[in-house]
Design a protein around this motif. Structure first.
Motif, PDB file in Angstrom:
ATOM      1  N   LEU A 251     -14.174  63.253 -50.681  1.00 26.50           N
ATOM      2  CA  LEU A 251     -14.551  63.561 -49.145  1.00 26.50           C
ATOM      3  C   LEU A 251     -13.362  64.464 -48.786  1.00 26.50           C
ATOM      4  O   LEU A 251     -12.157  64.349 -48.525  1.00 26.50           O
ATOM      5  CB  LEU A 251     -14.427  62.238 -48.452  1.00 26.50           C
ATOM      6  N   SER A 252     -13.998  65.560 -47.994  1.00 20.13           N
ATOM      7  CA  SER A 252     -13.022  66.434 -47.210  1.00 20.13           C
ATOM      8  C   SER A 252     -12.300  66.073 -46.199  1.00 20.13           C
ATOM      9  O   SER A 252     -12.789  65.235 -45.186  1.00 20.13           O
ATOM     10  CB  SER A 252     -13.606  67.846 -46.893  1.00 20.13           C
ATOM     11  N   LEU A 253     -11.035  66.352 -45.609  1.00 21.21           N
ATOM     12  CA  LEU A 253     -10.244  65.795 -44.574  1.00 21.21           C
ATOM     13  C   LEU A 253     -10.848  66.343 -43.447  1.00 21.21           C
ATOM     14  O   LEU A 253     -10.826  65.670 -42.390  1.00 21.21           O
ATOM     15  CB  LEU A 253      -8.893  66.047 -44.684  1.00 21.21           C
ATOM     16  N   THR A 254     -11.456  67.466 -43.363  1.00 26.05           N
ATOM     17  CA  THR A 254     -12.098  68.098 -42.337  1.00 26.05           C
ATOM     18  C   THR A 254     -13.370  67.238 -41.795  1.00 26.05           C
ATOM     19  O   THR A 254     -13.831  67.364 -40.664  1.00 26.05           O
ATOM     20  CB  THR A 254     -12.549  69.581 -42.601  1.00 26.05           C
ATOM     21  N   VAL A 255     -13.757  66.545 -42.671  1.00 27.34           N
ATOM     22  CA  VAL A 255     -15.102  65.745 -42.417  1.00 27.34           C
ATOM     23  C   VAL A 255     -14.469  64.054 -41.971  1.00 27.34           C
ATOM     24  O   VAL A 255     -14.946  63.733 -40.961  1.00 27.34           O
ATOM     25  CB  VAL A 255     -16.091  65.614 -43.495  1.00 27.34           C
ATOM     26  N   ALA A 256     -13.450  63.621 -42.610  1.00 26.59           N
ATOM     27  CA  ALA A 256     -13.040  62.336 -42.715  1.00 26.59           C
ATOM     28  C   ALA A 256     -12.260  62.092 -41.417  1.00 26.59           C
ATOM     29  O   ALA A 256     -12.572  61.083 -40.587  1.00 26.59           O
ATOM     30  CB  ALA A 256     -12.017  61.894 -43.740  1.00 26.59           C
ATOM     31  N   ILE A 257     -11.357  63.187 -40.747  1.00 30.41           N
ATOM     32  CA  ILE A 257     -10.555  63.045 -39.469  1.00 30.41           C
ATOM     33  C   ILE A 257     -11.403  62.977 -38.535  1.00 30.41           C
ATOM     34  O   ILE A 257     -11.281  61.933 -37.460  1.00 30.41           O
ATOM     35  CB  ILE A 257      -9.682  64.173 -39.482  1.00 30.41           C
ATOM     36  N   PRO A 258     -12.477  64.021 -38.205  1.00 27.39           N
ATOM     37  CA  PRO A 258     -13.196  63.904 -36.929  1.00 27.39           C
ATOM     38  C   PRO A 258     -14.143  62.731 -36.894  1.00 27.39           C
ATOM     39  O   PRO A 258     -14.223  61.963 -35.754  1.00 27.39           O
ATOM     40  CB  PRO A 258     -13.870  64.956 -36.860  1.00 27.39           C
ATOM     41  N   ALA A 259     -14.535  62.207 -37.999  1.00 26.52           N
ATOM     42  CA  ALA A 259     -15.578  60.941 -38.070  1.00 26.52           C
ATOM     43  C   ALA A 259     -14.658  59.767 -37.772  1.00 26.52           C
ATOM     44  O   ALA A 259     -15.136  58.785 -37.128  1.00 26.52           O
ATOM     45  CB  ALA A 259     -16.071  60.918 -39.710  1.00 26.52           C
ATOM     46  N   PHE A 260     -13.400  59.779 -38.388  1.00 25.71           N
ATOM     47  CA  PHE A 260     -12.580  58.699 -38.111  1.00 25.71           C
ATOM     48  C   PHE A 260     -12.175  58.455 -36.536  1.00 25.71           C
ATOM     49  O   PHE A 260     -12.126  57.610 -36.060  1.00 25.71           O
ATOM     50  CB  PHE A 260     -10.995  58.612 -38.908  1.00 25.71           C
ATOM     51  N   ILE A 261     -11.958  59.807 -35.879  1.00 21.42           N
ATOM     52  CA  ILE A 261     -11.644  59.831 -34.594  1.00 21.42           C
ATOM     53  C   ILE A 261     -12.868  59.179 -33.618  1.00 21.42           C
ATOM     54  O   ILE A 261     -12.234  58.426 -32.826  1.00 21.42           O
ATOM     55  CB  ILE A 261     -11.177  61.197 -34.034  1.00 21.42           C
ATOM     56  N   ILE A 262     -13.823  59.726 -33.723  1.00 19.74           N
ATOM     57  CA  ILE A 262     -14.916  59.186 -32.912  1.00 19.74           C
ATOM     58  C   ILE A 262     -15.298  57.623 -33.364  1.00 19.74           C
ATOM     59  O   ILE A 262     -15.750  56.905 -32.248  1.00 19.74           O
ATOM     60  CB  ILE A 262     -16.386  60.014 -33.102  1.00 19.74           C
ATOM     61  N   SER A 263     -15.093  57.149 -34.507  1.00 22.57           N
ATOM     62  CA  SER A 263     -15.426  55.756 -34.699  1.00 22.57           C
ATOM     63  C   SER A 263     -14.079  54.942 -34.097  1.00 22.57           C
ATOM     64  O   SER A 263     -14.563  53.936 -33.450  1.00 22.57           O
ATOM     65  CB  SER A 263     -15.318  55.588 -36.262  1.00 22.57           C
ATOM     66  N   GLU A 264     -12.808  55.510 -34.073  1.00 22.78           N
ATOM     67  CA  GLU A 264     -12.065  54.573 -33.367  1.00 22.78           C
ATOM     68  C   GLU A 264     -12.229  54.682 -31.834  1.00 22.78           C
ATOM     69  O   GLU A 264     -12.040  53.587 -31.350  1.00 22.78           O
ATOM     70  CB  GLU A 264     -10.624  55.472 -33.694  1.00 22.78           C
TER      71      GLU A 264
ATOM     72  N   ILE B  90      -4.898  51.798 -30.484  1.00 26.70           N
ATOM     73  CA  ILE B  90      -4.224  51.108 -29.894  1.00 26.70           C
ATOM     74  C   ILE B  90      -3.734  51.862 -28.445  1.00 26.70           C
ATOM     75  O   ILE B  90      -3.733  51.170 -27.564  1.00 26.70           O
ATOM     76  CB  ILE B  90      -2.790  51.091 -30.691  1.00 26.70           C
ATOM     77  N   ILE B  91      -3.383  52.990 -28.311  1.00 22.75           N
ATOM     78  CA  ILE B  91      -3.072  53.692 -27.043  1.00 22.75           C
ATOM     79  C   ILE B  91      -4.319  53.453 -26.163  1.00 22.75           C
ATOM     80  O   ILE B  91      -4.124  53.193 -24.871  1.00 22.75           O
ATOM     81  CB  ILE B  91      -2.453  55.010 -27.139  1.00 22.75           C
ATOM     82  N   VAL B  92      -5.491  53.809 -26.478  1.00 25.52           N
ATOM     83  CA  VAL B  92      -6.703  53.640 -25.561  1.00 25.52           C
ATOM     84  C   VAL B  92      -7.013  52.207 -25.084  1.00 25.52           C
ATOM     85  O   VAL B  92      -7.001  51.928 -23.879  1.00 25.52           O
ATOM     86  CB  VAL B  92      -7.830  53.939 -26.198  1.00 25.52           C
ATOM     87  N   VAL B  93      -6.732  51.173 -25.964  1.00 27.11           N
ATOM     88  CA  VAL B  93      -6.914  49.811 -25.770  1.00 27.11           C
ATOM     89  C   VAL B  93      -5.968  49.250 -24.742  1.00 27.11           C
ATOM     90  O   VAL B  93      -6.148  48.704 -23.662  1.00 27.11           O
ATOM     91  CB  VAL B  93      -6.824  48.770 -26.957  1.00 27.11           C
TER      92      VAL B  93
ATOM     93  N   PRO C  67       4.680  51.238 -17.738  1.00 22.80           N
ATOM     94  CA  PRO C  67       4.662  52.637 -17.733  1.00 22.80           C
ATOM     95  C   PRO C  67       4.247  53.367 -19.180  1.00 22.80           C
ATOM     96  O   PRO C  67       3.914  52.658 -20.072  1.00 22.80           O
ATOM     97  CB  PRO C  67       6.158  52.829 -17.681  1.00 22.80           C
ATOM     98  N   ASN C  68       3.852  54.434 -18.817  1.00 20.24           N
ATOM     99  CA  ASN C  68       3.320  55.276 -19.992  1.00 20.24           C
ATOM    100  C   ASN C  68       4.213  55.092 -21.010  1.00 20.24           C
ATOM    101  O   ASN C  68       3.995  55.267 -22.350  1.00 20.24           O
ATOM    102  CB  ASN C  68       2.981  56.812 -19.793  1.00 20.24           C
ATOM    103  N   LEU C  69       5.644  55.324 -20.914  1.00 27.61           N
ATOM    104  CA  LEU C  69       6.533  55.488 -21.909  1.00 27.61           C
ATOM    105  C   LEU C  69       6.549  53.949 -22.625  1.00 27.61           C
ATOM    106  O   LEU C  69       6.607  54.171 -24.224  1.00 27.61           O
ATOM    107  CB  LEU C  69       8.022  55.587 -21.479  1.00 27.61           C
ATOM    108  N   VAL C  70       6.246  53.090 -22.110  1.00 27.64           N
ATOM    109  CA  VAL C  70       6.299  51.697 -22.495  1.00 27.64           C
ATOM    110  C   VAL C  70       5.208  51.519 -23.685  1.00 27.64           C
ATOM    111  O   VAL C  70       5.144  50.984 -24.798  1.00 27.64           O
ATOM    112  CB  VAL C  70       6.412  50.564 -21.740  1.00 27.64           C
ATOM    113  N   LEU C  71       3.874  51.938 -23.067  1.00 28.48           N
ATOM    114  CA  LEU C  71       2.737  51.968 -23.932  1.00 28.48           C
ATOM    115  C   LEU C  71       2.870  52.684 -25.033  1.00 28.48           C
ATOM    116  O   LEU C  71       2.218  52.333 -26.110  1.00 28.48           O
ATOM    117  CB  LEU C  71       1.409  52.252 -22.834  1.00 28.48           C
TER     118      LEU C  71
END
Length: 256
Positions: free
Chosen positions: A177-190, A79-82, A97-101
């Motif tokens: 599925l480990s969180l150490t795998v799920a979180i970085p995979a989720f980040i790059i997908s997002e 959301i913030i990137v879009v 402004p950044n605060l509003v976003l």
């Protein structure tokens, strides 16, 4: 009685940490030392003092990592990137402004993640507060809805990438599925999804910039900035198509 006193100590220590974060200029190093010493003395009068100190340490760690989990395990990143791409494509510099976003992204994230956090509350936090399950069981119950949410938004290629790097086999069940795998995979997908949406947002505004620049060049107005002329037209287009409605609608429905 002992449990109630323990909860009071945990609450007091949490408020103490919040005061340090909010008013660091008021709380001096001596006051911090005295406060920790007094807390240690109180804890020392109880049985199992080592366990309680470890629990307090884990509490402070959880508080410090809470913003990171909010950003990296929810829809906040997309959301913030879009929204940043929307502002950049409009060329309005610091408006909104950044605060509003950040505020828009935060409350949209809470709206989208409400079903997930409701499951976490019902299946993990509430039973743990009522002492129906252990801390380990509460953590396992809490991470399952979050992993299910991330897994739906993550590409299989991204998950396989981190599985290959860590030399792990793909689990048959999402629970394994480990969180150490799920979180970085989720980040790059997002990030990939957010950049794809940003590309589509940029196209109509880029066309306006090209048209305005071509007209100015044909009229010989080389010294006049095309951005200054195209900005009102881009704002007009964005308002006429109800741009904020379309952007927010696409973001929210994209997670359903």
């Amino acid at each position: 009685m002992k449990l109630q006193k323990k909860k009071i100590l945990m609450l007091s220590f949490t408020l103490f940490l919040i005061s340090i974060l909010l008013f660091p200029q008021v709380v001096t190093a001596a006051e911090i030392t005295d406060g920790l010493s007094g807390l240690s003395e109180v804890l020392g009068n109880e049985t199992g003092e080592t366990s309680q100190v470890v629990q307090l340490f884990l509490l402070t760690t959880a508080l410090s990592l809470a913003p990171t989990f909010l950003v990296l395990t929810t829809c906040f990143t997309r959301i913030i990137v879009v929204l940043s791409f929307v502002r950049s494509s409009l060329g309005t510099q610091q408006n909104p402004p950044n605060l509003v976003l950040m505020g828009i992204a935060l409350f949209l994230s809470l709206f989208i993640m409400q079903p997930v956090y409701t499951d976490v509350m019902n299946e993990a936090i509430t039973p743990y507060i009522n002492e129906e399950i252990s801390g380990q069981a509460a953590f396992e119950s809490a991470e399952l809805p979050i992993k299910e949410f991330m897994y739906k938004q993550t590409r299989d290629e991204d998950i396989q990438l981190f599985l290959d790097i860590s030399e792990m086999d793909k689990p048959a069940d999402i629970n394994d599925l480990s969180l150490t795998v799920a979180i970085p995979a989720f980040i790059i997908s997002e990030l990939r999804t957010a950049f794809s949406i940003g590309f589509l947002i940029f196209i109509p505004f880029l066309v306006i910039d090209i048209v305005v620049a071509s007209i100015l060049m044909s009229m010989g107005m080389f010294m006049l900035s095309p951005v200054m002329i195209s900005l009102p037209f881009k704002l007009l287009l964005f308002v006429l198509v109800d741009g904020w409605y379309l952007v927010v609608e696409s973001l929210v429905t994209g997670f359903q």
